[in-house]
Design a protein around this motif. Structure first.
Motif, mmCIF file in Angstrom:
data_model
loop_
_atom_site.group_PDB
_atom_site.id
_atom_site.type_symbol
_atom_site.label_atom_id
_atom_site.label_comp_id
_atom_site.label_asym_id
_atom_site.label_seq_id
_atom_site.Cartn_x
_atom_site.Cartn_y
_atom_site.Cartn_z
ATOM 1 N N GLY A 42 2.933 3.056 -4.101
ATOM 2 C CA GLY A 42 3.328 4.246 -5.405
ATOM 3 C C GLY A 42 4.208 5.853 -4.891
ATOM 4 N N ALA A 43 3.223 6.394 -3.996
ATOM 5 C CA ALA A 43 4.236 7.914 -3.860
ATOM 6 C C ALA A 43 4.128 8.362 -2.141
ATOM 7 N N CYS A 97 0.152 6.423 -1.022
ATOM 8 C CA CYS A 97 -0.967 6.263 -2.001
ATOM 9 C C CYS A 97 -0.436 4.847 -2.281
ATOM 10 N N GLY A 98 -1.433 4.175 -2.535
ATOM 11 C CA GLY A 98 -0.520 2.416 -3.400
ATOM 12 C C GLY A 98 -1.507 1.465 -3.033
ATOM 13 N N HIS A 99 -0.990 0.076 -3.769
ATOM 14 C CA HIS A 99 -1.457 -1.006 -3.562
ATOM 15 C C HIS A 99 -1.735 -1.872 -2.348
ATOM 16 N N ILE A 100 -2.808 -2.468 -1.748
ATOM 17 C CA ILE A 100 -3.065 -3.557 -0.544
ATOM 18 C C ILE A 100 -2.083 -4.634 -2.223
ATOM 19 N N VAL A 101 -1.034 -5.656 -0.606
ATOM 20 C CA VAL A 101 -0.615 -6.287 -1.952
ATOM 21 C C VAL A 101 -0.497 -8.185 -0.751
ATOM 22 N N ALA A 102 -1.231 -7.651 0.187
ATOM 23 C CA ALA A 102 -1.266 -8.708 1.362
ATOM 24 C C ALA A 102 -1.762 -8.306 2.220
ATOM 25 N N VAL A 103 -2.476 -9.350 2.997
ATOM 26 C CA VAL A 103 -3.354 -8.932 3.995
ATOM 27 C C VAL A 103 -3.335 -10.072 5.624
ATOM 28 N N VAL A 159 -10.063 3.897 -3.195
ATOM 29 C CA VAL A 159 -10.500 5.650 -3.888
ATOM 30 C C VAL A 159 -10.370 4.991 -5.603
ATOM 31 N N GLN A 160 -11.490 5.504 -6.250
ATOM 32 C CA GLN A 160 -11.456 5.191 -7.325
ATOM 33 C C GLN A 160 -10.887 6.389 -8.121
ATOM 34 N N SER A 161 -10.190 6.749 -9.141
ATOM 35 C CA SER A 161 -10.110 8.034 -9.092
ATOM 36 C C SER A 161 -8.998 8.378 -10.536
ATOM 37 N N ASP A 162 -8.608 8.757 -11.300
ATOM 38 C CA ASP A 162 -8.036 8.826 -12.367
ATOM 39 C C ASP A 162 -7.055 10.150 -12.585
ATOM 40 N N LEU A 163 -6.969 10.209 -11.246
ATOM 41 C CA LEU A 163 -5.353 11.073 -10.254
ATOM 42 C C LEU A 163 -4.434 9.991 -10.605
ATOM 43 N N SER A 164 -2.844 10.678 -10.265
ATOM 44 C CA SER A 164 -1.751 9.857 -10.161
ATOM 45 C C SER A 164 -1.394 9.160 -8.832
ATOM 46 N N ASP A 165 -1.142 8.382 -8.255
ATOM 47 C CA ASP A 165 -0.948 8.005 -7.273
ATOM 48 C C ASP A 165 0.164 9.071 -6.809
ATOM 49 N N ALA A 166 1.146 10.255 -7.353
ATOM 50 C CA ALA A 166 1.428 11.190 -6.603
ATOM 51 C C ALA A 166 0.371 12.296 -6.053
ATOM 52 N N GLU A 167 -0.304 12.551 -6.929
ATOM 53 C CA GLU A 167 -1.278 13.805 -6.770
ATOM 54 C C GLU A 167 -2.107 13.014 -5.903
ATOM 55 N N ASN A 355 1.829 20.498 -2.369
ATOM 56 C CA ASN A 355 2.403 19.527 -1.462
ATOM 57 C C ASN A 355 3.433 18.746 -2.827
ATOM 58 N N ILE A 356 4.885 18.739 -1.952
ATOM 59 C CA ILE A 356 5.918 17.586 -2.626
ATOM 60 C C ILE A 356 5.502 15.861 -2.189
ATOM 61 N N VAL A 357 6.296 15.686 -3.112
ATOM 62 C CA VAL A 357 5.687 13.833 -3.132
ATOM 63 C C VAL A 357 6.688 13.501 -3.127
ATOM 64 N N VAL A 358 6.886 12.318 -3.281
ATOM 65 C CA VAL A 358 8.340 11.346 -3.156
ATOM 66 C C VAL A 358 8.030 10.169 -3.766
#
Length: 360
Positions: A42-43, A97-103, A159-167, A355-358
């Motif tokens: 995600g970021a 930061c992102g989502h697991i899509v395969a294992v 992680v359980q958070s309302d923060l964005s992926d970039a944050e 911080n800078i994020v892509v």
């Protein structure tokens, strides 16, 4: 889930300047091996280690300050954090930061769909406390400057958070580095901590995490950034390099210096430490070669600690702090993956706070 065979990735082709980073639209998507997970990124945060590994600054052949440019001579044997060789091409980027899509085999499929951040230290799982058996995500193996990345399941923290992926992508490297420094220096609520470079990613994290421990924090930063640094919780903010640091501190008694700057100003930092004080270091962006008076060191009973490989529990603790709202991100800017060169140029210029994020 149908996953693409190819992905976009920013690939570092060798040591050198920004031109070594090349965008590929059809790079092979990795597949998780046994014990690994595939993350849709995600970021991904940008850190000094990305710049320094690309340029080869970690090599002992380099004695200059961090510039982000190519160096005339780089030893191929020791240009990483761990003093190990690096192979190219390499996808850099550690703070995913992102989502697991395969294992892969051996990983519970229930983890698919989890939102995670990465623990970037790749430890020997049979000997996790052995610092000689560590590598770093995005350095000794491919990292997160891509649409997908793989990492061992044990190196991901839900992680359980309302923060964005970039944050959330601002935390893994900077904040774990800061927490590692404060842990090595045994900072408590009885300390006053001086933080050079407090407007940077690690410096800002040190400010927040030292305050979380109840310490008093004195920050050094360029005057244009004083408001931002004060907002992080610093009790006092001074110019980046006062001519007379002792006078600028007034009655403040510094028991800990948490430094990622080094360089020519370094002796001033050591001179103001109280007897029995501690100096902890995890960087030297202003230059690794310093003038060191051993008399100050031993006559004042000082303790010096280097801090690179963090303890295994640090990332789990950081996620607890994030979820409790004890620490917050300092997100300066977000760039699309294709603008990673511009993002690094901005990062190197150090005109931002945080911080800078892509994002892919």
């Amino acid at each position: 889930m149908n996953l693409p065979e190819k992905m976009r990735a920013m690939v570092t082709m060798g040591h050198g300047g920004l031109e070594q980073m090349q965008l590929h639209a059809d790079w092979p998507r990795p597949s998780p091996k046994a014990g690994e997970v595939l993350i849709r990124v995600g970021a991904c945060g940008l850190n000094n280690t990305d710049v320094n590994t690309r340029s080869g600054w970690y090599s002992k052949a380099v004695t200059d300050a961090t510039t982000g440019d190519a160096f005339d001579t780089v030893s191929e044997d020791d240009p990483t954090w761990g003093g190990n060789p690096i192979t190219f091409p390499r996808i850099q980027g550690a703070d995913v930061c992102g989502h697991i899509v395969a294992v892969g085999d051996g990983v519970d499929p229930v983890r698919i769909g989890e939102r995670v951040i990465t623990d970037n230290w790749l430890r020997d799982e049979s000997d996790p406390d052995n610092k000689d058996k560590t590598g770093y995500f995005g350095s000794e193996c491919d990292g997160g400057f891509a649409e997908y990345t793989v990492i061992r399941a044990s190196n991901t923290v839900a992680v359980q958070s309302d923060l964005s992926d970039a944050e959330l992508a601002t935390f893994s490297c900077s904040y774990s580095t800061a927490e590692g420094m404060l842990t090595r220096a045994k900072v408590t609520d009885k300390d006053t901590v001086l933080v050079p470079g407090a407007s940077g990613g690690v410096g800002g994290a040190v400010v927040q995490l030292a305050k979380r421990r109840g310490a008093r924090v004195i920050a050094l930063a360029s005057e244009a950034k004083h408001g931002d640094v004060a907002a992080l919780g610093a009790d006092m903010v001074l110019p980046r390099g006062p001519d007379d640091l002792r006078a600028a501190l007034g009655k403040e008694k510094i028991t800990v210096v948490a430094d990622v700057v080094g360089g020519p100003y370094w002796p001033n930092l050591i001179d103001i430490l109280e007897r029995g004080g501690r100096y902890t270091c995890s960087g030297a962006i202003a230059g690794p070669m310093v003038e060191f008076d051993l008399r100050t060191f031993y006559l004042r009973d000082l303790t010096f600690t280097g801090s690179t490989v963090i303890d295994p529990e640090v990332m789990a603790n950081l996620v607890r702090y994030i979820e409790a709202g004890d620490i917050r991100p300092a997100l300066a800017a977000t760039y699309p993956l294709e603008d990673l060169r511009e993002a690094q140029a901005t990062f190197i210029a150090k005109k931002h706070t945080g911080n800078i994020v892509v994002t892919p």
